[in-house]
Design a protein around this motif. Structure first.
Motif, PDB file in Angstrom:
ATOM      1  N   SER A  57       0.816  -1.201   0.000  1.00  0.00           N
ATOM      2  CA  SER A  57       0.000   0.000   0.000  1.00  0.00           C
ATOM      3  C   SER A  57       0.861   1.267   0.000  1.00  0.00           C
ATOM      4  CB  SER A  57      -0.888  -0.036   1.250  1.00  0.00           C
ATOM      5  OG  SER A  57      -2.019   0.759   1.055  1.00  0.00           O
ATOM      6  N   GLY A  58       1.894   1.203  -0.770  1.00  0.00           N
ATOM      7  CA  GLY A  58       2.724   2.380  -0.904  1.00  0.00           C
ATOM      8  C   GLY A  58       3.638   2.656   0.268  1.00  0.00           C
ATOM      9  N   ASN A  71      -2.977  -2.283   8.164  1.00  0.00           N
ATOM     10  CA  ASN A  71      -4.291  -2.636   7.652  1.00  0.00           C
ATOM     11  C   ASN A  71      -4.254  -3.798   6.678  1.00  0.00           C
ATOM     12  OD1 ASN A  71      -5.884  -0.743   9.045  1.00  0.00           O
ATOM     13  ND2 ASN A  71      -5.141   0.871   7.664  1.00  0.00           N
TER      14      ASN A  71
ATOM     15  N   LEU B  14      -7.943   1.974  -4.679  1.00  0.00           N
ATOM     16  CA  LEU B  14      -7.432   1.481  -3.406  1.00  0.00           C
ATOM     17  C   LEU B  14      -7.379  -0.042  -3.404  1.00  0.00           C
ATOM     18  CD1 LEU B  14      -6.574   1.955  -0.477  1.00  0.00           C
ATOM     19  CD2 LEU B  14      -8.977   1.965   0.167  1.00  0.00           C
ATOM     20  N   GLU B  18      -4.164  -2.467  -3.037  1.00  0.00           N
ATOM     21  CA  GLU B  18      -3.975  -3.425  -1.946  1.00  0.00           C
ATOM     22  C   GLU B  18      -3.854  -4.853  -2.456  1.00  0.00           C
ATOM     23  OE1 GLU B  18      -7.299  -2.477   0.560  1.00  0.00           O
ATOM     24  OE2 GLU B  18      -6.077  -1.163   1.811  1.00  0.00           O
ATOM     25  N   LYS B  19      -4.564  -5.140  -3.527  1.00  0.00           N
ATOM     26  CA  LYS B  19      -4.486  -6.488  -4.091  1.00  0.00           C
ATOM     27  C   LYS B  19      -3.206  -6.667  -4.903  1.00  0.00           C
ATOM     28  CE  LYS B  19      -8.633  -8.372  -3.069  1.00  0.00           C
ATOM     29  NZ  LYS B  19      -9.880  -7.848  -3.627  1.00  0.00           N
ATOM     30  N   GLY B  20      -2.550  -5.552  -5.160  1.00  0.00           N
ATOM     31  CA  GLY B  20      -1.277  -5.664  -5.858  1.00  0.00           C
ATOM     32  C   GLY B  20      -1.409  -5.998  -7.327  1.00  0.00           C
ATOM     33  N   CYS B  26       5.364  -0.697  -8.687  1.00  0.00           N
ATOM     34  CA  CYS B  26       4.810   0.474  -8.046  1.00  0.00           C
ATOM     35  C   CYS B  26       3.728   0.015  -7.081  1.00  0.00           C
ATOM     36  CB  CYS B  26       4.201   1.438  -9.064  1.00  0.00           C
ATOM     37  SG  CYS B  26       5.374   2.008 -10.281  1.00  0.00           S
ATOM     38  N   SER B  27       3.643   0.700  -5.973  1.00  0.00           N
ATOM     39  CA  SER B  27       2.638   0.330  -4.988  1.00  0.00           C
ATOM     40  C   SER B  27       2.053   1.612  -4.412  1.00  0.00           C
ATOM     41  CB  SER B  27       3.290  -0.517  -3.891  1.00  0.00           C
ATOM     42  OG  SER B  27       2.395  -0.706  -2.828  1.00  0.00           O
ATOM     43  N   TYR B  28       0.802   1.558  -4.034  1.00  0.00           N
ATOM     44  CA  TYR B  28       0.194   2.748  -3.456  1.00  0.00           C
ATOM     45  C   TYR B  28      -0.958   2.331  -2.569  1.00  0.00           C
ATOM     46  CZ  TYR B  28      -2.765   1.744  -7.459  1.00  0.00           C
ATOM     47  OH  TYR B  28      -3.545   1.095  -8.373  1.00  0.00           O
ATOM     48  N   GLY B  29      -1.290   3.186  -1.641  1.00  0.00           N
ATOM     49  CA  GLY B  29      -2.394   2.917  -0.737  1.00  0.00           C
ATOM     50  C   GLY B  29      -2.673   4.155   0.086  1.00  0.00           C
ATOM     51  N   LEU B  30      -3.785   4.114   0.810  1.00  0.00           N
ATOM     52  CA  LEU B  30      -4.149   5.256   1.624  1.00  0.00           C
ATOM     53  C   LEU B  30      -3.147   5.422   2.756  1.00  0.00           C
ATOM     54  CD1 LEU B  30      -8.014   5.218   2.107  1.00  0.00           C
ATOM     55  CD2 LEU B  30      -6.617   6.962   0.998  1.00  0.00           C
ATOM     56  N   ALA B  31      -2.769   6.676   3.023  1.00  0.00           N
ATOM     57  CA  ALA B  31      -1.855   6.937   4.122  1.00  0.00           C
ATOM     58  C   ALA B  31      -2.538   6.605   5.445  1.00  0.00           C
ATOM     59  CB  ALA B  31      -1.402   8.394   4.094  1.00  0.00           C
ATOM     60  N   GLY B  33      -5.989   4.656   6.768  1.00  0.00           N
ATOM     61  CA  GLY B  33      -7.141   3.853   6.361  1.00  0.00           C
ATOM     62  C   GLY B  33      -8.474   4.443   6.760  1.00  0.00           C
ATOM     63  N   ASN B  42      -0.032   7.080   0.040  1.00  0.00           N
ATOM     64  CA  ASN B  42       1.399   6.781  -0.033  1.00  0.00           C
ATOM     65  C   ASN B  42       1.661   6.043  -1.329  1.00  0.00           C
ATOM     66  OD1 ASN B  42       2.103   7.720   2.544  1.00  0.00           O
ATOM     67  ND2 ASN B  42       1.362   5.804   3.451  1.00  0.00           N
ATOM     68  N   GLY B  43       2.821   6.231  -1.835  1.00  0.00           N
ATOM     69  CA  GLY B  43       3.220   5.471  -3.014  1.00  0.00           C
ATOM     70  C   GLY B  43       4.669   5.049  -2.891  1.00  0.00           C
ATOM     71  N   THR B  44       5.004   3.947  -3.506  1.00  0.00           N
ATOM     72  CA  THR B  44       6.412   3.574  -3.607  1.00  0.00           C
ATOM     73  C   THR B  44       6.707   3.189  -5.044  1.00  0.00           C
ATOM     74  OG1 THR B  44       5.883   1.318  -2.971  1.00  0.00           O
ATOM     75  CG2 THR B  44       6.782   2.720  -1.255  1.00  0.00           C
TER      76      THR B  44
END
Lengths: 391, 138
Positions: A57-58, A71, B14, B18-20, B26-31, B33, B42-44
């Motif tokens: 999730s980043g 989470n 989202l 999360e499921k990738g 690259c990955s991202y998700g809510l900073a 929840g 957030n992202g990587t």
């Protein structure tokens, strides 16, 4: 989905790694990231826990955190990246251990994980007779690729740079070498010169030196035996480079390789004044036949330990030879390789135009300083940045 | 084509994050929840191979304000990076220097942005740029 988060339950997640590695992992909900990594390492031994970097999730998951903090839920996917092995006992994954950051050399003491450590020891010990600094490293000193590869490594370049820029190291080096001490202040000046350092970190120059070593190996006879330490090695080859490029005192294309010549060159910012310093440094009287010029003979030669004095003699002999043979031709014959006529003088500003642009783009606006940094690093931008930070 | 409301769109992204789904670079998700507005993300980006970024992980902040996805999100690098489109001291990505942001389209996603940023790192002009020491942050 929500009922999967029961405190005593487990989570079924997927860990996705490089090259289609996909691991279904079941982890207790209360587990920490470190425990999760252990499970992943169990499932796939290719990924030891200390080399795993997990991303979800980043975010990069931290070892000490609970998985629940991120989470994580059933069916979620974590990305797995294989990081570098931690460099030392105190190494933290994710920090760079081999970034070539100077400062690790206090007074030449050995640093763990330093690829040059055995070499440095060889230098500092002062025990040079018949000593092969490469033996400790388990490599074949005659392998022309070895030195080249090592020198290409920016970490090694950075270390050499930082080593030679540290006056304490040079002091120690000189103190442990009576011959060096006897040769006077020029030695220090020479070693601190940017040209000398850049020569040591210039793969092409080293390559040529290795080539010479091969070419001259047979001619040694009763000359200087033993494999000289890296410092001396640099000297010998430097002298060779000077010969190859004739007496014009310019930097040109030695064997068409854009070889940087620490002695032949006289750029405006030269710290040691090129040939002048070399001449001044070569105080011991020259003697002997051309055959004695063999700084690179493999260990086992009948002669005594090669030392600084010898190197300097050889350098001077080379200069004489050079005069005899009329510049470039002389070394060409010795080297067994045709020497190309030196090219026109290319100012460093022109040679390093692209690198200078990059440096300017990074916020280094002092053009004159940038040129010096690039000269010091032999055109290597990373090395130049290191130099700029140091100075 | 019907326009997907912002919240549905972000929920979809989202879940995808999360499921990738994607190539894993690259990955991202809510900073946070609990952020019901789903603004801060957030992202990587895993540095592309055969470049100076190889094996590095870049963390970024993504802000999707109320105008997303009609307007591009604003991106800020947390990990120090030397890239022409990234401000050298703040880490903020200059939208005018990254085509995916300057020519934003409604159907672009956060993943599009991250993938494009990663591609930008791997371009011949950028992949050899000298980089700050790994692991330092803006």
């Amino acid at each position: 989905m929500s009922d999967a988060a029961a405190p005593s339950g487990t989570l079924s997640i997927n860990v996705k790694g490089p090259q289609d590695v996909k691991l279904p992992i079941t982890v207790p909900t209360g587990a920490t990231v470190a425990e999760l990594k252990a499970l992943v390492a169990e499932a796939n031994p290719d990924f030891p826990a200390d080399q795993q970097r997990l991303i979800f999730s980043g975010r990069v998951l931290k070892d000490e955190e609970l998985c629940s903090k991120y989470n994580l839920k059933d069916g979620h996917t974590i990305h797995l990246v294989k990081g570098a092995r931690p460099a030392g006992p105190s190494g933290v994954p994710g920090t760079s251990a081999a970034a070539g950051v100077p400062s690790s050399f206090g007074a030449g003491q050995q640093v763990m994980g330093n690829p040059l450590a055995p070499l440095m020891n060889a230098q500092n010990a002062g025990a040079l007779a018949g000593f092969n600094p490469f033996a400790e490293m388990g490599v074949n000193p005659n392998d022309p690729n070895y030195m080249q590869n090592m020198m290409r490594d920016p970490a090694v370049q950075g270390q050499i740079n930082s080593l030679l820029s540290d006056p304490a190291v040079i002091d120690q080096l000189i103190a442990t070498n009576p011959e060096l001490a006897a040769a006077g202040p020029q030695v220090r000046q020479l070693m601190q010169s940017e040209q000398f350092r850049s020569f040591l970190t210039n793969p092409e120059a080293m390559q040529q030196a290795m080539g010479m070593m091969g070419g001259m190996g047979g001619a040694g006879g009763g000359g200087g035996g033993g494999f000289p330490p890296p410092g001396a090695f640099g000297w010998g080859s430097g002298a060779g480079a000077a010969g190859a490029q004739g007496q014009q005192g310019q930097q040109g294309q030695g064997q068409g390789q854009g070889l940087f010549n620490p002695w032949g060159s006289t750029p405006p910012s030269a710290a040691t004044g090129g040939d002048g310093a070399a001449g001044a440094g070569a105080t011991p009287p020259a003697a002997g036949a051309p055959g004695a010029f063999n700084p690179f003979a493999p260990a086992g030669g009948a002669g005594g330990a090669p030392n600084f004095q010898q190197m300097m003699q050889q350098m001077q002999q080379l200069q004489q030879l050079q005069q005899m043979f009329g510049g470039a031709g002389g070394l060409g014959g010795l080297d067994g390789a045709p020497a190309t006529p030196s090219g026109p003088v290319v100012p460093p500003e022109e040679r390093y135009a692209t690198q200078l642009e990059q440096l300017a783009g990074m916020g280094f606006h002092d053009a004159a300083k940038n040129v010096r940094a690039l000269l010091a690093s032999g055109g290597n931008v990373e090395g130049a940045v290191g130099w700029l930070f140091e100075n | 084509m019907a326009k997907v409301p912002r919240s549905f769109r972000l929920l979809e992204e989202l879940e995808k994050g999360e499921k990738g789904i994607g190539d894993g670079t690259c990955s991202y998700g809510l900073a946070d929840g609990d952020d019901i507005l789903m603004e801060k993300w957030n992202g990587t980006i895993i540095g592309p191979g055969h470049s100076v970024h190889e094996n590095r992980i870049y963390s970024l902040n993504i802000v999707c304000d109320a105008s997303y996805p009609d307007q591009p999100p604003s991106i800020t690098f947390l990990t120090r990076i030397n890239l022409p489109c990234v401000h050298p001291t703040t880490g903020k990505v200059d939208p005018s220097k990254l085509p995916v942001l300057s020519a934003w389209k409604h159907n672009y996603t956060l993943e599009t942005v991250l993938v494009e940023l990663r591609r930008d790192m791997a371009t011949p002009t950028n992949r050899k740029l000298p980089q700050p020491v790994e692991g330092t942050n803006f």
